[in-house]
Design an enzyme around this catalytic site. Structure first.
Site, PDB file in Angstrom:
ATOM      1  N   ARG A 177      41.965   7.825  16.620  1.00  0.00           N
ATOM      2  CA  ARG A 177      41.784   7.734  18.085  1.00  0.00           C
ATOM      3  C   ARG A 177      42.952   6.994  18.740  1.00  0.00           C
ATOM      4  O   ARG A 177      42.758   6.121  19.595  1.00  0.00           O
ATOM      5  CB  ARG A 177      40.465   7.033  18.441  1.00  0.00           C
ATOM      6  CG  ARG A 177      39.248   7.636  17.845  1.00  0.00           C
ATOM      7  CD  ARG A 177      38.923   9.030  18.369  1.00  0.00           C
ATOM      8  NE  ARG A 177      37.802   9.573  17.642  1.00  0.00           N
ATOM      9  CZ  ARG A 177      37.916  10.349  16.566  1.00  0.00           C
ATOM     10  NH1 ARG A 177      39.110  10.713  16.114  1.00  0.00           N
ATOM     11  NH2 ARG A 177      36.848  10.797  15.944  1.00  0.00           N
ATOM     12  N   SER A 227      30.511   8.825  21.417  1.00  0.00           N
ATOM     13  CA  SER A 227      30.438   7.557  20.681  1.00  0.00           C
ATOM     14  C   SER A 227      31.163   6.483  21.482  1.00  0.00           C
ATOM     15  O   SER A 227      32.329   6.658  21.832  1.00  0.00           O
ATOM     16  CB  SER A 227      31.137   7.672  19.328  1.00  0.00           C
ATOM     17  OG  SER A 227      30.427   8.554  18.519  1.00  0.00           O
ATOM     18  N   GLU A 298      35.783   3.031  22.146  1.00  0.00           N
ATOM     19  CA  GLU A 298      36.566   4.273  22.129  1.00  0.00           C
ATOM     20  C   GLU A 298      36.606   4.845  23.550  1.00  0.00           C
ATOM     21  O   GLU A 298      37.629   5.347  24.009  1.00  0.00           O
ATOM     22  CB  GLU A 298      35.883   5.269  21.178  1.00  0.00           C
ATOM     23  CG  GLU A 298      36.527   6.641  21.171  1.00  0.00           C
ATOM     24  CD  GLU A 298      35.933   7.556  20.095  1.00  0.00           C
ATOM     25  OE1 GLU A 298      35.447   7.056  19.051  1.00  0.00           O
ATOM     26  OE2 GLU A 298      35.948   8.774  20.317  1.00  0.00           O
TER      27      GLU A 298
HETATM   28  C1  FAD Z   1      28.571  14.466  23.695  1.00  0.00           C
HETATM   29  C2  FAD Z   1      29.965  14.016  23.317  1.00  0.00           C
HETATM   30  C3  FAD Z   1      30.399  14.152  22.015  1.00  0.00           C
HETATM   31  C4  FAD Z   1      31.690  13.739  21.655  1.00  0.00           C
HETATM   32  N1  FAD Z   1      32.078  13.886  20.362  1.00  0.00           N
HETATM   33  C5  FAD Z   1      33.342  13.521  20.022  1.00  0.00           C
HETATM   34  C6  FAD Z   1      33.804  13.690  18.680  1.00  0.00           C
HETATM   35  O1  FAD Z   1      33.096  14.175  17.802  1.00  0.00           O
HETATM   36  N2  FAD Z   1      35.058  13.296  18.389  1.00  0.00           N
HETATM   37  C7  FAD Z   1      35.895  12.762  19.324  1.00  0.00           C
HETATM   38  O2  FAD Z   1      37.055  12.448  19.000  1.00  0.00           O
HETATM   39  N3  FAD Z   1      35.478  12.581  20.586  1.00  0.00           N
HETATM   40  C8  FAD Z   1      34.227  12.942  20.966  1.00  0.00           C
HETATM   41  N4  FAD Z   1      33.812  12.769  22.251  1.00  0.00           N
HETATM   42  C9  FAD Z   1      34.703  12.081  23.229  1.00  0.00           C
HETATM   43  C10 FAD Z   1      35.599  13.014  24.083  1.00  0.00           C
HETATM   44  O3  FAD Z   1      35.010  14.278  24.228  1.00  0.00           O
HETATM   45  C11 FAD Z   1      36.982  13.148  23.463  1.00  0.00           C
HETATM   46  O4  FAD Z   1      37.639  11.903  23.390  1.00  0.00           O
HETATM   47  C12 FAD Z   1      37.871  14.126  24.276  1.00  0.00           C
HETATM   48  O5  FAD Z   1      39.016  14.397  23.550  1.00  0.00           O
HETATM   49  C13 FAD Z   1      38.263  13.556  25.630  1.00  0.00           C
HETATM   50  O6  FAD Z   1      38.859  14.590  26.386  1.00  0.00           O
HETATM   51  P1  FAD Z   1      38.719  14.620  27.970  1.00  0.00           P
HETATM   52  O7  FAD Z   1      39.550  15.733  28.482  1.00  0.00           O
HETATM   53  O8  FAD Z   1      37.304  14.627  28.368  1.00  0.00           O
HETATM   54  O9  FAD Z   1      39.383  13.229  28.318  1.00  0.00           O
HETATM   55  P2  FAD Z   1      39.150  12.318  29.612  1.00  0.00           P
HETATM   56  O10 FAD Z   1      37.912  11.527  29.447  1.00  0.00           O
HETATM   57  O11 FAD Z   1      39.291  13.131  30.843  1.00  0.00           O
HETATM   58  O12 FAD Z   1      40.404  11.364  29.484  1.00  0.00           O
HETATM   59  C14 FAD Z   1      40.516  10.479  28.391  1.00  0.00           C
HETATM   60  C15 FAD Z   1      41.876   9.776  28.482  1.00  0.00           C
HETATM   61  O13 FAD Z   1      42.907  10.730  28.299  1.00  0.00           O
HETATM   62  C16 FAD Z   1      43.792  10.718  29.425  1.00  0.00           C
HETATM   63  N5  FAD Z   1      44.211  12.116  29.631  1.00  0.00           N
HETATM   64  C17 FAD Z   1      43.439  13.172  29.976  1.00  0.00           C
HETATM   65  N6  FAD Z   1      44.197  14.279  30.053  1.00  0.00           N
HETATM   66  C18 FAD Z   1      45.471  13.903  29.762  1.00  0.00           C
HETATM   67  C19 FAD Z   1      46.721  14.591  29.685  1.00  0.00           C
HETATM   68  N7  FAD Z   1      46.818  15.892  29.925  1.00  0.00           N
HETATM   69  N8  FAD Z   1      47.831  13.881  29.347  1.00  0.00           N
HETATM   70  C20 FAD Z   1      47.764  12.557  29.087  1.00  0.00           C
HETATM   71  N9  FAD Z   1      46.605  11.844  29.155  1.00  0.00           N
HETATM   72  C21 FAD Z   1      45.479  12.518  29.486  1.00  0.00           C
HETATM   73  C22 FAD Z   1      42.995  10.156  30.581  1.00  0.00           C
HETATM   74  O14 FAD Z   1      43.850   9.527  31.509  1.00  0.00           O
HETATM   75  C23 FAD Z   1      42.114   9.148  29.864  1.00  0.00           C
HETATM   76  O15 FAD Z   1      42.830   7.954  29.675  1.00  0.00           O
HETATM   77  C24 FAD Z   1      32.533  13.174  22.635  1.00  0.00           C
HETATM   78  C25 FAD Z   1      32.083  13.030  23.952  1.00  0.00           C
HETATM   79  C26 FAD Z   1      30.812  13.459  24.297  1.00  0.00           C
HETATM   80  C27 FAD Z   1      30.344  13.296  25.722  1.00  0.00           C
END
Ligand code: FAD
Length: 306
Positions: A177, A227, A298
């Site tokens: 992460r 998580s 996280e």
């Molecule tokens: C039900 C559920 C299950 C999940 N299971 C997992 C799992 O199994 N494994 C796991 O790793 N995660 C899991 N997650 C967490 C999450 O889905 C991941 O971390 C995902 O990769 C985040 O992507 P996002 O686009 O939603 O990020 P966001 O929440 O929109 O952003 C997260 C961070 O990334 C930055 N960011 C977003 N886009 C960009 C970009 N293009 N360039 C640079 N920075 C950027 C944002 O500024 C922020 O700081 C889960 C979440 C939920 C709700």
């Protein structure tokens, strides 16, 4: 103060950049918490993204980036900042076993294309509700695999210089992460994954199997940010540890430790940022007391950190 935001809104709008004023962030985060952002900007290509950055920098306005909002929680108070959504970056294509996806593409769309075209390698992302950009920054993973294992390279925008360059996966500082995107003002514009040809039906089966496992073990029916805590060491499972402390179902306001997976905090209806922060602090304290382990979140907290 309000006049300033209106002026910037008009300036962005007149440049054909889609923007909203006082947009509730709860609409854009999977945990459904968050007050309003003064400006919420949706650039649809690199040109408009760069133009928006110039407008914000000239006006000395700070900003944050948002993908699918599945790893983010925003404060209840209005944020006197801009939030730039990458959801307008939607390009997705394949060629010669590689898949290229722009930052805003939801992971489920990437997986649908993998099924259609019989490409294997990304199945572990099944059920993660993030975008490609968020997944790269977070080095999202599951089932002992993560983005770093399949990424070839990333197109990056340096927000300070406006330079666009390609970063190879080995240069991206990936860890658990963790990536270089935590340290730099860089935006992931798109990512190229190296995949292998496979039977379409086998890819679909694998994707569906992962979804079924998630449905059985995670509270997908309630708003959450996944998580909450990082695994502090390889064999320390936070969910199990929190469950052993009898905290399953423990509630502060409308934020609760999930009954299904004690590593998740769910929003039972009207949970506030403060409710979640208090719950996170409580879990951290209890885990420190009982196991001597310091938990790190996280999930990214955009207000006061727990
Ligand atoms: C039900 C559920 C299950 C999940 N299971 C997992 C799992 O199994 N494994 C796991 O790793 N995660 C899991 N997650 C967490 C999450 O889905 C991941 O971390 C995902 O990769 C985040 O992507 P996002 O686009 O939603 O990020 P966001 O929440 O929109 O952003 C997260 C961070 O990334 C930055 N960011 C977003 N886009 C960009 C970009 N293009 N360039 C640079 N920075 C950027 C944002 O500024 C922020 O700081 C889960 C979440 C939920 C709700």
């Amino acid at each position: 103060m309000k006049a300033r935001w209106y002026r910037l809104f008009r300036e962005l709008f007149s440049k054909n950049i889609w923007v909203r004023m006082w947009e509730p962030l709860s609409f854009h985060t999977t945990i459904r918490i968050g007050g309003r952002a003064a400006l919420f900007i949706f650039p649809s290509n690199v040109g408009s993204f760069k133009e928006a950055l110039t407008v914000l920098k000239t006006a000395d306005v700070s900003y944050r980036k948002l993908g699918a909002g599945s790893n983010t929680i925003a404060p209840d108070e209005d944020m006197e900042t801009a939030v730039i959504s990458l959801s307008g970056f939607t390009g997705l294509s394949t060629s010669g076993g590689n898949l290229v996806a722009e930052a805003g593409v939801p992971l489920f769309k990437v997986l649908n294309l993998c099924i259609e075209e019989g490409l294997s390698g990304l199945e572990f992302l099944s059920g993660i509700p993030g975008s490609v950009g968020g997944a790269v920054r977070m080095n999202a993973g599951a089932f002992e695999r993560s983005v770093a294992d399949v990424l070839e390279d990333v197109r990056v925008l340096d927000e300070d210089t406006g330079e666009i360059f390609t970063l190879r996966a080995e240069e991206a500082g990936f860890g658990y992460r963790k990536s270089i995107f935590f340290e730099k003002d860089w935006t992931v514009l798109s990512a190229r994954f190296k995949l292998v040809n496979a039977d379409s039906e086998a890819v679909r089966r694998e994707v569906v199997n992962h979804l079924k496992k998630r449905l059985a073990t995670q509270p997908l029916e309630l708003p959450s940010a996944g998580s909450v805590f990082k695994r502090p060491v390889k064999d320390f499972y936070v969910g199990k540890a929190v469950e052993a402390l009898g905290l399953k179902g423990y509630r502060i306001g409308d934020a609760a430790i999930s009954e299904k997976h004690a590593g998740f905090i769910v929003n039972l209806g009207r949970a506030t940022y403060g409710d979640v922060v208090s719950l996170v602090r409580l879990v951290k304290m209890k885990v420190r007391e009982s196991y001597g382990v310091d938990l790190e979140t996280e999930v990214e907290f955009w207000g006061e950190r727990p």
